[in-house]
Design an enzyme around this catalytic site. Structure first.
Site, PDB file in Angstrom:
ATOM      1  N   ARG A  28     111.855  18.674 -26.809  1.00 24.23           N
ATOM      2  CA  ARG A  28     112.356  18.613 -28.123  1.00 24.23           C
ATOM      3  C   ARG A  28     114.319  18.226 -27.330  1.00 24.23           C
ATOM      4  O   ARG A  28     114.993  18.551 -27.592  1.00 24.23           O
ATOM      5  CB  ARG A  28     112.637  20.243 -28.289  1.00 24.23           C
ATOM      6  CG  ARG A  28     111.278  21.041 -28.478  1.00 24.23           C
ATOM      7  CD  ARG A  28     110.904  19.751 -30.038  1.00 24.23           C
ATOM      8  NE  ARG A  28     109.775  21.770 -30.437  1.00 24.23           N
ATOM      9  CZ  ARG A  28     110.118  22.407 -31.177  1.00 24.23           C
ATOM     10  NH1 ARG A  28     110.323  23.064 -31.302  1.00 24.23           N
ATOM     11  NH2 ARG A  28     109.042  22.886 -31.298  1.00 24.23           N
ATOM     12  N   ARG A  32     118.228  20.503 -32.799  1.00 21.87           N
ATOM     13  CA  ARG A  32     119.326  21.154 -33.322  1.00 21.87           C
ATOM     14  C   ARG A  32     120.663  20.815 -31.918  1.00 21.87           C
ATOM     15  O   ARG A  32     121.554  21.202 -33.042  1.00 21.87           O
ATOM     16  CB  ARG A  32     119.405  22.691 -34.063  1.00 21.87           C
ATOM     17  CG  ARG A  32     118.766  22.010 -35.226  1.00 21.87           C
ATOM     18  CD  ARG A  32     118.026  23.652 -35.770  1.00 21.87           C
ATOM     19  NE  ARG A  32     117.129  24.581 -35.102  1.00 21.87           N
ATOM     20  CZ  ARG A  32     116.511  25.235 -34.723  1.00 21.87           C
ATOM     21  NH1 ARG A  32     116.453  26.189 -36.314  1.00 21.87           N
ATOM     22  NH2 ARG A  32     115.376  25.918 -35.121  1.00 21.87           N
ATOM     23  N   ARG A  41     119.615  15.388 -40.116  1.00 23.36           N
ATOM     24  CA  ARG A  41     118.992  16.746 -41.110  1.00 23.36           C
ATOM     25  C   ARG A  41     119.091  16.649 -43.100  1.00 23.36           C
ATOM     26  O   ARG A  41     118.885  16.702 -43.366  1.00 23.36           O
ATOM     27  CB  ARG A  41     119.055  17.615 -40.238  1.00 23.36           C
ATOM     28  CG  ARG A  41     117.218  18.117 -40.647  1.00 23.36           C
ATOM     29  CD  ARG A  41     117.426  19.824 -40.077  1.00 23.36           C
ATOM     30  NE  ARG A  41     116.727  20.701 -41.268  1.00 23.36           N
ATOM     31  CZ  ARG A  41     116.586  21.758 -41.029  1.00 23.36           C
ATOM     32  NH1 ARG A  41     115.895  22.038 -39.806  1.00 23.36           N
ATOM     33  NH2 ARG A  41     116.308  22.392 -41.919  1.00 23.36           N
ATOM     34  N   ASP A  78     106.163  16.685 -35.597  1.00 25.06           N
ATOM     35  CA  ASP A  78     105.553  17.499 -35.573  1.00 25.06           C
ATOM     36  C   ASP A  78     104.153  18.169 -35.157  1.00 25.06           C
ATOM     37  O   ASP A  78     103.569  16.568 -36.044  1.00 25.06           O
ATOM     38  CB  ASP A  78     106.486  18.717 -36.084  1.00 25.06           C
ATOM     39  CG  ASP A  78     106.475  20.358 -35.832  1.00 25.06           C
ATOM     40  OD1 ASP A  78     107.051  20.799 -35.637  1.00 25.06           O
ATOM     41  OD2 ASP A  78     105.236  20.751 -36.403  1.00 25.06           O
ATOM     42  N   TYR A 155      98.643  28.722 -36.556  1.00 19.32           N
ATOM     43  CA  TYR A 155      99.163  28.526 -37.261  1.00 19.32           C
ATOM     44  C   TYR A 155      98.515  28.347 -38.501  1.00 19.32           C
ATOM     45  O   TYR A 155      98.700  28.890 -39.787  1.00 19.32           O
ATOM     46  CB  TYR A 155     100.638  27.441 -37.527  1.00 19.32           C
ATOM     47  CG  TYR A 155     101.505  27.408 -36.108  1.00 19.32           C
ATOM     48  CD1 TYR A 155     102.672  27.791 -36.351  1.00 19.32           C
ATOM     49  CD2 TYR A 155     101.194  26.510 -35.290  1.00 19.32           C
ATOM     50  CE1 TYR A 155     103.600  28.224 -35.173  1.00 19.32           C
ATOM     51  CE2 TYR A 155     102.440  26.481 -33.642  1.00 19.32           C
ATOM     52  CZ  TYR A 155     103.336  27.424 -34.434  1.00 19.32           C
ATOM     53  OH  TYR A 155     104.385  27.685 -33.088  1.00 19.32           O
TER      54      TYR A 155
END
Ligand code: 1CP
Length: 355
Positions: A28, A32, A41, A78, A155
């Site tokens: 990652r 963020r 973003r 992703d 998921y």
């Protein structure tokens, strides 16, 4: 595309060839914790819009490489692009994790699931891969990735993130036929998706099995490992006259390293709950190892981070075959300076373990 790599430390370490120092990248690494990521973003509107825009996905992939001397780039995308392309309707609730509009709960919807064409429904990912590869200009290799079938299934059946995985385990244990049909479709989808990433310029691959570690040993083999092995069997293993290495990462999978190493992968990603030196003793003659600092250590002082890096380097010991990384993704709350101190520690402290 045959640009010669200027820095191939990452590929050399995975092939267990000698290196001058231990290569490093961070799971990652685009994200963020970087203010410049948050800016882009915002410009894109939302996370999926960012993934669908090849120029912006390329920009955020390159951002951490401008700040830090990292030895690999990872495609900005992703793992949930595949379920989205299968028609489950991925969306992100503000401040929460990913969600699906149409979670899978019955045989009918699993039978109806298509296997996406990576150059069509997932063409936006392939455009990001080729754009990034071009813009990297041979500086460092590009890692492509996908989720493991089991992790994607969690998921898809739960409808989003989960704490106790009761729906997906209910399907696995009460309706195993249904679960196996889903996992087989996912394994086929992941295989063609990863092969298309290689065709478009990815030079190494990683399979993220974030949730394999919530299974019992027997269930892990039946529902997760077996399908990762199926994928590895179907992957393109060479491009541009060079091997395309595959890294397998099962979070909390420390007890299964031997079985994971027997899948035919080139490397295992390990989290911080496994000792690096013990992992090397167990499987180091078969595969390279990636990891494994606890990402929360990045909240500590630069001195403490440096100490931890030394501990892990020493635990692995002399010689090639290690790719330094965190044991899981960097947290959004980490200061970029601390990530910098981590990377600097690896580049400064590791040469003495080589040559
Ligand atoms: O901007 C944002 O708020 C979105 C946050 C975000 C980001 C930056 C998500 C949503 N995905 C990503 C990018 C991402 N995801 C990458 C990019 C490359 C990189 O810099 O490393 C990668 C490799 C992933 C992989 C991923 N997504 C995994 C496997 C690895 C892992 O961390 O375990 C998983 C489980 C996901 C699902 C997902 N997507 C996003 C979030 C917040 C999550 C986790 C949800 C959960 O905890 O259940």
């Amino acid at each position: 595309m045959t640009t010669k790599l200027k820095n191939d430390r990452y590929l050399r370490a995975l092939a267990k060839q000698p290196v001058d120092r231990t290569p490093i990248w961070m799971m990652r690494q685009a994200g963020r914790y970087l203010p410049e990521y948050r800016e882009v973003r915002k410009e894109a509107g939302d996370f999926m819009a960012l993934c669908r825009n090849a120029e912006l996905a390329c920009e955020v992939t390159l951002q951490p490489l401008r700040r830090f001397p990292l030895d690999a780039a990872i495609l900005f995308s992703d793992i949930l692009t595949i379920p989205d392309a299968m028609g489950l309707g991925l969306y992100f609730e503000e401040g929460e994790g990913p969600r699906f509009k149409h979670p899978l709960r019955d045989m009918q919807s699993i039978e109806a699931l298509p296997i996406p064409d990576p150059e069509d429904e997932l063409g936006y990912v392939m455009r990001a891969v080729s754009t990034i590869r071009r813009e990297l200009k041979g500086e460092v290799p590009l890692i492509g990735f996908a989720g493991s079938p089991w992790t994607l299934a969690t998921y898809m059946v739960e409808g989003g993130s989960s704490k106790n995985f009761s729906e997906v385990k209910k399907m696995a244990f009460a309706e195993p036929k249904m679960m196996h049909m889903l996992l087989d479709k996912l394994a086929q989808s992941v295989t063609s998706y990863l092969n298309a990433q290689v065709a478009n310029g990815a030079q190494a691959l990683m399979i993220f099995d974030t949730w394999g570690g919530v299974l019992s040993p027997r269930a892990y083999r039946e529902f997760s490992l077996r399908y990762m092995e199926q994928i590895i069997d179907g992957l393109t293993r060479e491009a541009d006259g060079r091997k395309v290495p595959v890294t397998l990462f099962t979070k909390n999978g420390g007890q299964w390293l031997e079985a994971m190493a027997a899948t035919g992968c080139d490397a295992l990603g390990i989290d911080w709950t496994t000792d690096m030196g013990e992992a090397r003793t167990r499987v180091g003659d078969k595969v390279a190892l990636q990891g494994n600092m606890d990402p929360s250590m990045l909240y500590a002082t630069p001195e403490r981070i440096r100490e931890e890096v030394e501990t892990i380097l020493k635990s692995y010991g002399q010689g090639t075959g290690q790719v330094f990384n965190l044991g899981h993704g960097i947290h959004p709350g980490v200061k970029p300076e601390n990530a910098g101190a981590f990377i600097e520690a690896v580049t400064e402290l590791s040469p003495k373990y080589h040559g």
